[in-house]
Design a protein around this motif. Structure first.
Motif, mmCIF file in Angstrom:
data_model
loop_
_atom_site.group_PDB
_atom_site.id
_atom_site.type_symbol
_atom_site.label_atom_id
_atom_site.label_comp_id
_atom_site.label_asym_id
_atom_site.label_seq_id
_atom_site.Cartn_x
_atom_site.Cartn_y
_atom_site.Cartn_z
ATOM 1 N N ALA A 318 48.210 48.678 40.219
ATOM 2 C CA ALA A 318 47.811 48.535 38.711
ATOM 3 C C ALA A 318 47.670 47.104 38.307
ATOM 4 C CB ALA A 318 48.905 49.100 37.654
ATOM 5 N N SER A 319 46.460 46.863 37.721
ATOM 6 C CA SER A 319 46.005 45.497 37.237
ATOM 7 C C SER A 319 45.302 45.264 36.126
ATOM 8 C CB SER A 319 45.029 44.894 38.628
ATOM 9 O OG SER A 319 43.873 45.507 38.580
ATOM 10 N N TYR A 320 45.163 44.111 35.449
ATOM 11 C CA TYR A 320 44.482 43.825 34.224
ATOM 12 C C TYR A 320 44.129 42.542 34.307
ATOM 13 C CZ TYR A 320 42.909 44.249 29.526
ATOM 14 O OH TYR A 320 41.998 44.210 28.722
ATOM 15 N N LEU A 321 42.670 42.587 34.278
ATOM 16 C CA LEU A 321 41.716 41.224 34.277
ATOM 17 C C LEU A 321 41.283 41.002 32.922
ATOM 18 C CD1 LEU A 321 41.624 42.652 37.203
ATOM 19 C CD2 LEU A 321 39.848 40.726 37.672
ATOM 20 N N VAL A 322 41.350 39.831 32.299
ATOM 21 C CA VAL A 322 40.796 39.517 30.734
ATOM 22 C C VAL A 322 40.143 38.285 30.853
ATOM 23 C CG1 VAL A 322 43.024 38.613 30.143
ATOM 24 C CG2 VAL A 322 41.495 39.175 28.354
ATOM 25 N N THR A 323 39.074 38.068 30.370
ATOM 26 C CA THR A 323 38.335 36.547 30.258
ATOM 27 C C THR A 323 37.260 36.998 29.121
ATOM 28 O OG1 THR A 323 37.290 35.038 31.609
ATOM 29 C CG2 THR A 323 36.499 37.440 31.734
ATOM 30 N N GLN A 324 36.603 35.786 29.040
ATOM 31 C CA GLN A 324 35.187 35.833 28.278
ATOM 32 C C GLN A 324 34.189 35.857 29.255
ATOM 33 O OE1 GLN A 324 34.451 33.382 24.600
ATOM 34 N NE2 GLN A 324 33.206 32.295 26.024
ATOM 35 N N ILE A 325 33.398 36.941 29.222
ATOM 36 C CA ILE A 325 32.244 37.052 30.204
ATOM 37 C C ILE A 325 31.111 36.514 29.671
ATOM 38 C CG2 ILE A 325 33.445 38.936 31.030
ATOM 39 C CD1 ILE A 325 31.285 40.565 29.808
ATOM 40 N N LEU A 480 36.437 36.767 44.027
ATOM 41 C CA LEU A 480 37.321 35.976 44.580
ATOM 42 C C LEU A 480 38.354 35.546 43.899
ATOM 43 C CD1 LEU A 480 34.479 33.310 45.724
ATOM 44 C CD2 LEU A 480 35.550 35.119 47.034
ATOM 45 N N GLY A 481 39.989 35.618 44.367
ATOM 46 C CA GLY A 481 41.094 35.362 43.850
ATOM 47 C C GLY A 481 42.006 34.590 44.180
ATOM 48 N N LEU A 482 42.821 33.963 43.461
ATOM 49 C CA LEU A 482 43.873 33.306 44.086
ATOM 50 C C LEU A 482 45.036 33.520 43.108
ATOM 51 C CD1 LEU A 482 45.329 31.654 46.225
ATOM 52 C CD2 LEU A 482 44.952 29.326 44.534
ATOM 53 N N MET A 483 46.222 34.300 43.578
ATOM 54 C CA MET A 483 47.375 34.830 42.859
ATOM 55 C C MET A 483 48.600 34.472 43.563
ATOM 56 S SD MET A 483 45.810 38.514 42.024
ATOM 57 C CE MET A 483 46.633 38.803 40.457
ATOM 58 N N GLY A 484 49.625 34.270 42.654
ATOM 59 C CA GLY A 484 51.082 34.067 43.146
ATOM 60 C C GLY A 484 51.581 35.270 43.050
ATOM 61 N N GLN A 500 37.541 35.098 40.063
ATOM 62 C CA GLN A 500 36.150 34.804 39.654
ATOM 63 C C GLN A 500 35.347 36.119 40.327
ATOM 64 O OE1 GLN A 500 34.384 31.997 38.489
ATOM 65 N NE2 GLN A 500 32.339 33.308 38.681
ATOM 66 N N ARG A 501 34.544 36.389 39.228
ATOM 67 C CA ARG A 501 34.035 37.661 39.399
ATOM 68 C C ARG A 501 32.443 37.760 39.076
ATOM 69 N NH1 ARG A 501 36.457 43.811 37.736
ATOM 70 N NH2 ARG A 501 34.592 44.781 38.260
ATOM 71 N N THR A 528 29.322 37.699 34.768
ATOM 72 C CA THR A 528 30.074 36.850 35.303
ATOM 73 C C THR A 528 31.265 36.452 34.357
ATOM 74 O OG1 THR A 528 28.844 34.748 34.800
ATOM 75 C CG2 THR A 528 28.243 35.758 36.707
ATOM 76 N N GLY A 529 32.449 35.869 35.159
ATOM 77 C CA GLY A 529 33.576 35.424 34.479
ATOM 78 C C GLY A 529 34.686 34.964 35.303
ATOM 79 N N GLN A 530 35.595 34.197 34.853
ATOM 80 C CA GLN A 530 36.579 33.888 35.343
ATOM 81 C C GLN A 530 37.948 34.506 34.784
ATOM 82 O OE1 GLN A 530 34.281 31.131 34.218
ATOM 83 N NE2 GLN A 530 33.338 31.476 36.102
ATOM 84 N N TYR A 531 38.455 35.326 35.528
ATOM 85 C CA TYR A 531 39.511 36.127 34.702
ATOM 86 C C TYR A 531 40.767 35.710 34.941
ATOM 87 C CZ TYR A 531 35.870 39.789 34.405
ATOM 88 O OH TYR A 531 34.708 40.417 34.157
#
Length: 540
Positions: A318-325, A480-484, A500-501, A528-531
């Motif tokens: 399960a995941s959730y991505l939020v940003t200003q697109i 593209l993503g980088l997560m801890g 980055q999507r 486009t957006g950085q989430y």
């Protein structure tokens, strides 16, 4: 003649006796004494010694050295003298005191050697009952435990008594009948019984988190004192369970697993026992023990890997991505250009499977995305079905190659968005299908911490729906993503990071109006957006 006698007497209750008051109830009494040479008869004098009794003596004559009669229960004094053939009496013997007791009390419940099963872990309310005794107007109840911690003495008017007593103990109890003038019943043997405590709860065994098994622990249920355990191993050739060892009366709440035991699949069964309580049900776990090197260094490396190497069998995501697109759309056939920014997000859920004996796995994901423009919420969904190949990279890394197909909807806006007038924008839901490839790299930093880098490409190949009916032109969308990562336990891992999507769609335009300068021959839309991304994986 002075009569010096050793007196022997017995008390006998007639079988036909019935309940009576102490004033009228009598017990049969028999006395025997040593014969006096030359004596032809004997005088027997009996006087009440009760404080409230009469001092008038009762005198009896008998030819034999025995006398039988009935007396009211109480305290008495007796004297004897002999008479010769002339009827000349000798001297009275010194007075001899004796008691005529009430009958012994007979217990009804609990009887001797009774074992009482309790439904309580600590105490029970126990009732005692006994038969009535002739002449008794009350009863003395006495109860004691074998450890001496429970002592009860009460005078009771009725024929029963109830008291709360601790379980898991042996007890003795007796009842003495009490009548007027301090008279009481004959001494009665105490009846012994036991109270068996409630069944012990089963211990909860903690399954080892790793295959480097050193010690297995379990919880100690209330009132558990010792444990019985059985360790078995699954024979990989015969597929049958074989006994490794059994142990009884273990006092510790843990079991040391011998390092000489071979690797494989094991089962451990533990049962709790306690003093004067039913044994618990058996608890059982299955666990695996690694073959080969079990050194502390190898164990640490394996523990560190656990921050990423956690999926075996079915799992959920399960995941959730939020940003200003940022939205950009060009429509050459109408000469339209739509650009705007909006608050958007994507939620996704999925399920997958990894085999413990294979590097291959499967993953299916469904997500729903949306953004708000001009007061309207525009949503679009997608579905992915992929195969996954896992590859170990060094001691602490793992790569995952992903390939599959996807279905993706794309919201297309036509017009100029306004904060006050949403009617200036029209909406159409386009949809495409195509292949999907991706790669992920997972790396462990500690048994709990790690990070993940990912890249995914989506190639639009087939048109499912478009505004003008034309086929989609191939375009590549990416993520593209980088997560801890943080491993909460052996089932749940959470991740947080940045993504980055870019999603885009294009199809050939039908030019019916003045084209936008430099726009080309395709209707083209991009989001486009950085989430800020939140992600979780849970193994079932």
């Amino acid at each position: 003649m002075r009569l010096l006698l050793g007196i022997i007497f017995t008390l006998t209750l007639p079988a036909s006796a019935s309940v009576a008051l102490a004033a009228t109830y009598r017990r049969e009494v028999s006395f025997e004494w040593e014969e006096v040479p030359g004596a032809k008869t004997y005088d027997v004098e009996i006087r009440s010694a009760n404080k409230e009794g009469s001092s008038k003596a009762l005198t009896f004559k008998t030819k034999k050295a025995v006398w039988t009669g009935k007396l009211v229960p109480g305290k008495y004094v007796m004297s004897l003298r002999s008479r010769d053939a002339r009827g000349v009496p000798g001297e009275w013997s010194p007075p001899s005191e004796f008691d005529v007791h009430l009958d012994s009390v007979k217990a009804k419940y609990p009887v001797a050697q009774e074992q009482i099963k309790a439904n309580d872990e600590q105490k029970i309310f126990q009732k005692f009952e006994w038969e009535p005794v002739h002449g008794a107007n009350e009863y003395r109840f006495e109860l004691s435990s074998e450890d001496g911690k429970t002592q009860v003495v009460e005078n009771i008017k009725g024929l029963s008594y109830a008291v709360k007593i601790p379980v898991a103990h042996d007890y003795t109890w007796k009842v003495t009948g009490l009548g007027p003038n301090s008279v009481q019943s004959d001494s009665s043997l105490a009846a012994g019984f036991s109270v068996i405590g409630k069944k012990i709860n089963a211990p909860k065994i903690t399954t080892p988190e790793t295959e480097f098994v050193r010690e297995i622990k379990w919880s100690r249920p209330d009132n558990a004192e010792k444990y019985n355990l059985a360790l078995n191993r699954l024979n990989p050739q015969t597929k049958k369970w074989e006994k490794v060892l059994t142990q009884e009366n273990i006092q510790s709440d843990s079991f040391n697993f011998d390092s000489n035991h071979p690797g494989g699949t094991y089962s451990l069964q533990v049962k709790a026992t306690g003093h004067m309580r039913d044994d618990s049900d058996s608890s059982k776990i299955y666990f695996k023990v690694i073959n080969g090197n079990r050194s502390p260094a190898a164990e640490y490396t394996a523990l560190v890997r656990k921050s990423i190497d956690r999926l075996t069998g079915w799992y959920g995501v399960a995941s959730y991505l939020v940003t200003q697109i940022n939205y950009h759309g060009e429509t050459p056939e109408t000469g339209g250009l739509t650009t705007t920014t909006a608050l958007g997000g994507t939620g996704r859920v999925g399920a997958g499977f990894f085999s413990a004996n294979s590097k291959w796995g499967l993953l299916g994901i469904v997500d729903m995305s949306g953004f708000v423009i001009s007061g309207n919420n525009y949503t679009y969904s997608s579905v992915e079905v992929s195969g996954i190949s896992r590859h170990i990279i060094g001691d602490l890394g793992e790569g995952r190659l992903i390939a599959g197909i996807y279905y993706k909807e794309f919201p297309q806006l036509f017009g100029v968005p306004s904060l006050t007038n949403s009617g200036q924008v029209s909406f159409f839901q386009s949809a495409v299908v195509g292949p999907h490839v991706g790669a992920e790299y997972w790396h462990s930093l500690s048994p709990k911490l790690g990070f993940q880098a990912n890249a995914h490409l989506y190639y639009s190949l087939l048109t499912m729906n478009s505004p003008n009916g034309n086929n989609v032109e191939p375009r590549i969308s990416y993520q593209l993503g980088l997560m801890g990562s943080y491993r909460f336990n052996n089932r749940l891992t959470g991740l947080m990071g940045l993504t980055q999507r870019m999603d885009q769609i294009a199809y050939r335009a039908n030019k019916t109006g003045a084209p936008i300068e430099g726009s080309g021959n395709y209707d083209d839309s991009r989001i486009t957006g950085q989430y800020l991304s939140f992600y979780a994986e849970y193994g079932f």
